[in-house]
Scaffold this motif. Sequence first.
Motif, PDB file in Angstrom:
ATOM      1  N   SER A   1       0.837  -1.202   0.000  1.00 55.33           N
ATOM      2  CA  SER A   1       0.000   0.000   0.000  1.00 55.33           C
ATOM      3  C   SER A   1       0.868   1.246   0.000  1.00 55.33           C
ATOM      4  O   SER A   1       1.636   1.482   0.941  1.00 55.33           O
ATOM      5  N   LEU A   2       0.729   2.047  -1.049  1.00 56.46           N
ATOM      6  CA  LEU A   2       1.417   3.329  -1.138  1.00 56.46           C
ATOM      7  C   LEU A   2       0.439   4.434  -0.734  1.00 56.46           C
ATOM      8  O   LEU A   2      -0.623   4.589  -1.354  1.00 56.46           O
ATOM      9  N   SER A   3       0.762   5.156   0.324  1.00 55.70           N
ATOM     10  CA  SER A   3      -0.052   6.306   0.746  1.00 55.70           C
ATOM     11  C   SER A   3      -1.528   5.942   0.839  1.00 55.70           C
ATOM     12  O   SER A   3      -2.390   6.642   0.323  1.00 55.70           O
ATOM     13  N   GLY A   4      -1.819   4.840   1.500  1.00 58.44           N
ATOM     14  CA  GLY A   4      -3.185   4.354   1.573  1.00 58.44           C
ATOM     15  C   GLY A   4      -4.129   5.328   2.261  1.00 58.44           C
ATOM     16  O   GLY A   4      -3.891   5.754   3.390  1.00 58.44           O
ATOM     17  N   ALA A   5      -5.195   5.702   1.567  1.00 55.77           N
ATOM     18  CA  ALA A   5      -6.240   6.584   2.111  1.00 55.77           C
ATOM     19  C   ALA A   5      -7.487   5.735   2.325  1.00 55.77           C
ATOM     20  O   ALA A   5      -8.229   5.458   1.378  1.00 55.77           O
ATOM     21  N   LEU A   6      -7.704   5.310   3.562  1.00 51.07           N
ATOM     22  CA  LEU A   6      -8.847   4.446   3.860  1.00 51.07           C
ATOM     23  C   LEU A   6     -10.159   5.206   3.769  1.00 51.07           C
ATOM     24  O   LEU A   6     -10.236   6.389   4.112  1.00 51.07           O
ATOM     25  N   GLY A   7     -11.183   4.499   3.310  1.00 49.47           N
ATOM     26  CA  GLY A   7     -12.527   5.058   3.349  1.00 49.47           C
ATOM     27  C   GLY A   7     -13.115   4.862   4.730  1.00 49.47           C
ATOM     28  O   GLY A   7     -13.185   5.784   5.527  1.00 49.47           O
ATOM     29  N   ASP A   8     -13.531   3.620   5.023  1.00 51.87           N
ATOM     30  CA  ASP A   8     -14.166   3.314   6.310  1.00 51.87           C
ATOM     31  C   ASP A   8     -15.237   4.354   6.641  1.00 51.87           C
ATOM     32  O   ASP A   8     -15.329   4.863   7.757  1.00 51.87           O
TER      33      ASP A   8
ATOM     34  N   SER B   1      -1.088  15.947   6.456  1.00 53.65           N
ATOM     35  CA  SER B   1      -0.531  14.712   5.905  1.00 53.65           C
ATOM     36  C   SER B   1      -0.457  13.626   6.971  1.00 53.65           C
ATOM     37  O   SER B   1      -0.777  12.457   6.717  1.00 53.65           O
ATOM     38  N   ASP B   2      -0.038  14.015   8.166  1.00 49.42           N
ATOM     39  CA  ASP B   2       0.065  13.043   9.254  1.00 49.42           C
ATOM     40  C   ASP B   2      -1.300  12.488   9.641  1.00 49.42           C
ATOM     41  O   ASP B   2      -1.464  11.280   9.839  1.00 49.42           O
ATOM     42  N   ARG B   3      -2.287  13.375   9.750  1.00 51.79           N
ATOM     43  CA  ARG B   3      -3.611  12.939  10.189  1.00 51.79           C
ATOM     44  C   ARG B   3      -4.289  12.051   9.152  1.00 51.79           C
ATOM     45  O   ARG B   3      -4.952  11.069   9.499  1.00 51.79           O
ATOM     46  N   LEU B   4      -4.139  12.375   7.875  1.00 53.49           N
ATOM     47  CA  LEU B   4      -4.831  11.629   6.834  1.00 53.49           C
ATOM     48  C   LEU B   4      -4.094  10.363   6.415  1.00 53.49           C
ATOM     49  O   LEU B   4      -4.724   9.392   5.991  1.00 53.49           O
ATOM     50  N   PHE B   5      -2.756  10.368   6.532  1.00 52.63           N
ATOM     51  CA  PHE B   5      -1.984   9.258   5.998  1.00 52.63           C
ATOM     52  C   PHE B   5      -1.013   8.651   7.013  1.00 52.63           C
ATOM     53  O   PHE B   5      -1.131   7.477   7.349  1.00 52.63           O
ATOM     54  N   ARG B   6      -0.043   9.435   7.465  1.00 55.35           N
ATOM     55  CA  ARG B   6       1.103   8.865   8.176  1.00 55.35           C
ATOM     56  C   ARG B   6       0.709   8.273   9.530  1.00 55.35           C
ATOM     57  O   ARG B   6       1.111   7.151   9.876  1.00 55.35           O
ATOM     58  N   GLU B   7      -0.059   9.003  10.323  1.00 56.02           N
ATOM     59  CA  GLU B   7      -0.496   8.482  11.617  1.00 56.02           C
ATOM     60  C   GLU B   7      -1.325   7.213  11.449  1.00 56.02           C
ATOM     61  O   GLU B   7      -1.155   6.227  12.180  1.00 56.02           O
ATOM     62  N   LYS B   8      -2.230   7.210  10.477  1.00 51.34           N
ATOM     63  CA  LYS B   8      -3.116   6.059  10.272  1.00 51.34           C
ATOM     64  C   LYS B   8      -2.334   4.830   9.828  1.00 51.34           C
ATOM     65  O   LYS B   8      -2.657   3.699  10.208  1.00 51.34           O
TER      66      LYS B   8
END
Length: 483
Positions: free
Chosen positions: A213-220, A369-376
């Motif tokens: 997964s590259l820069s995965g942006a989950l829906g959920d 960026s951290d909240r949407l991607f890196r932290e998750k």
Amino acid sequence: MQSDPETTISSGRVRGRWRTAADGATSAAFLGIPFAEPPVADLRFAAPVRVAAWDGVRDAGAFGGTAQRGDPGITLIPEPSIPGESTLNVNVFTPDPGTGGLPVLVWIHGGGYFSGSPASPWYDGRSFTRDGIVTVTISYRLGVEGFGAIAGAPANRGVRDWLAALEWVQENIAAFGGDPARVTIAGQSAGGGAVLTLLGMPSAQHLFHRVWSLSGALGDVAPERARALTDTIARAAGVAADRQGFEGIDPDRLLALQKQATAIDPKAVGAMLAAGLSLGPEIDGDLLSQPTGAALASGVGADKPLVLGTADDEFTMVLAGAERTLRWVPKTLVLGRLGLERSRRRAYLNANRDVVAHGTARIAGRYVSDRLFREKNVELADQRGAAPTWMYRFSWPSGRFGFAEHCLDVPFFFDCLDAEGIAPLAGDHPPQALADAMHADAVAFVSGGEPGWTQWNADGTARVYDVPVADRAGAYASVAPLR
């Protein structure tokens, strides 16, 4: 002259094209092969229906129609729209359809679950076929057509399209030289979120064996949030918020209403961080019974090796235009407006001093960026426990923007720095050595090995893709104040 390659699949015979690379290596491409009937008329908001068999030989020399419609404008990745009703297609790139047992990479494109195209020249698989890997790119329904919560229609139609495409791979990839028992699914952004969603689905486990997964942006997406979006669009269209109502909305009109209802500007970023995405895979209680993190924590997909990572500044471009406006605004105030609790602001700034030095807009972009991607992504890796997981950071600063922005890692993963559209994203001289390194790690992983660095563990070691490439303990320590 060598005749065009042909092979037989479950629905009939297909004819592709041979290709010759600059170094003289040959491979074959089979494009626009339908895995489901065109999603139009009565099938527009239905689950995908298996494509009917055809007589004769079907030409597979050109990309099929795409779910993305119209001119997407200037995007970070060139992803063309192609007209046509038959939009549920696969494209297969193989070193040789006459061989067998080759590893398979299935790529799911990104685009926020509302745009994107599998026909990008970056995704054509030439570097992976050079290295003995069959590459498949798939299409799926986008936006409200694929993910809208519509009463009377099956939920998560786009997810069902992913499943149908992967079922097609299991049934047919041997006809192209691939091994259905050696399938890696990979994707970037929404595509990265897609492969993580699939990893957390018990019903999908037989369809793949590894995940990158590259820069995965989950829906959920929460059901109430998904329903609120379709209610908004239905009111704007003057129709009932059910299948019959949405079937009466012209596709172009629906796309325009969708864009209006989901538009995000810098002022709305804080609200998006608090509420999450409104369009994407929905926790519908049926196909998706729980959020991905909870599924992974319960052990779903624990037997599947996983690589996941992010670029350092995924969302910074969105706020780059606000540099002058934010120049004199206190950084703690901006972080507060974006939703960071007062008690965490100073610790976060201290953990990101290198970014703070570049100004308020840059630290705001890093926080988003951290909240949407890196932290998750760190959270997901931790939730996997002892399951085989590797993390990376893509940190090389673009020669165009001066930071590692969203999508920058894709041409390095595909080793396609000579493709069209690279300079606007990466600058004029992106380092080929970095593409060699990242692509080699991907090839090793897809081929069945480890990617080349230490698994994720308590010391937080991750590979950092920069010049030079290095493995670093505590690589994601900068997001610790958010957790």
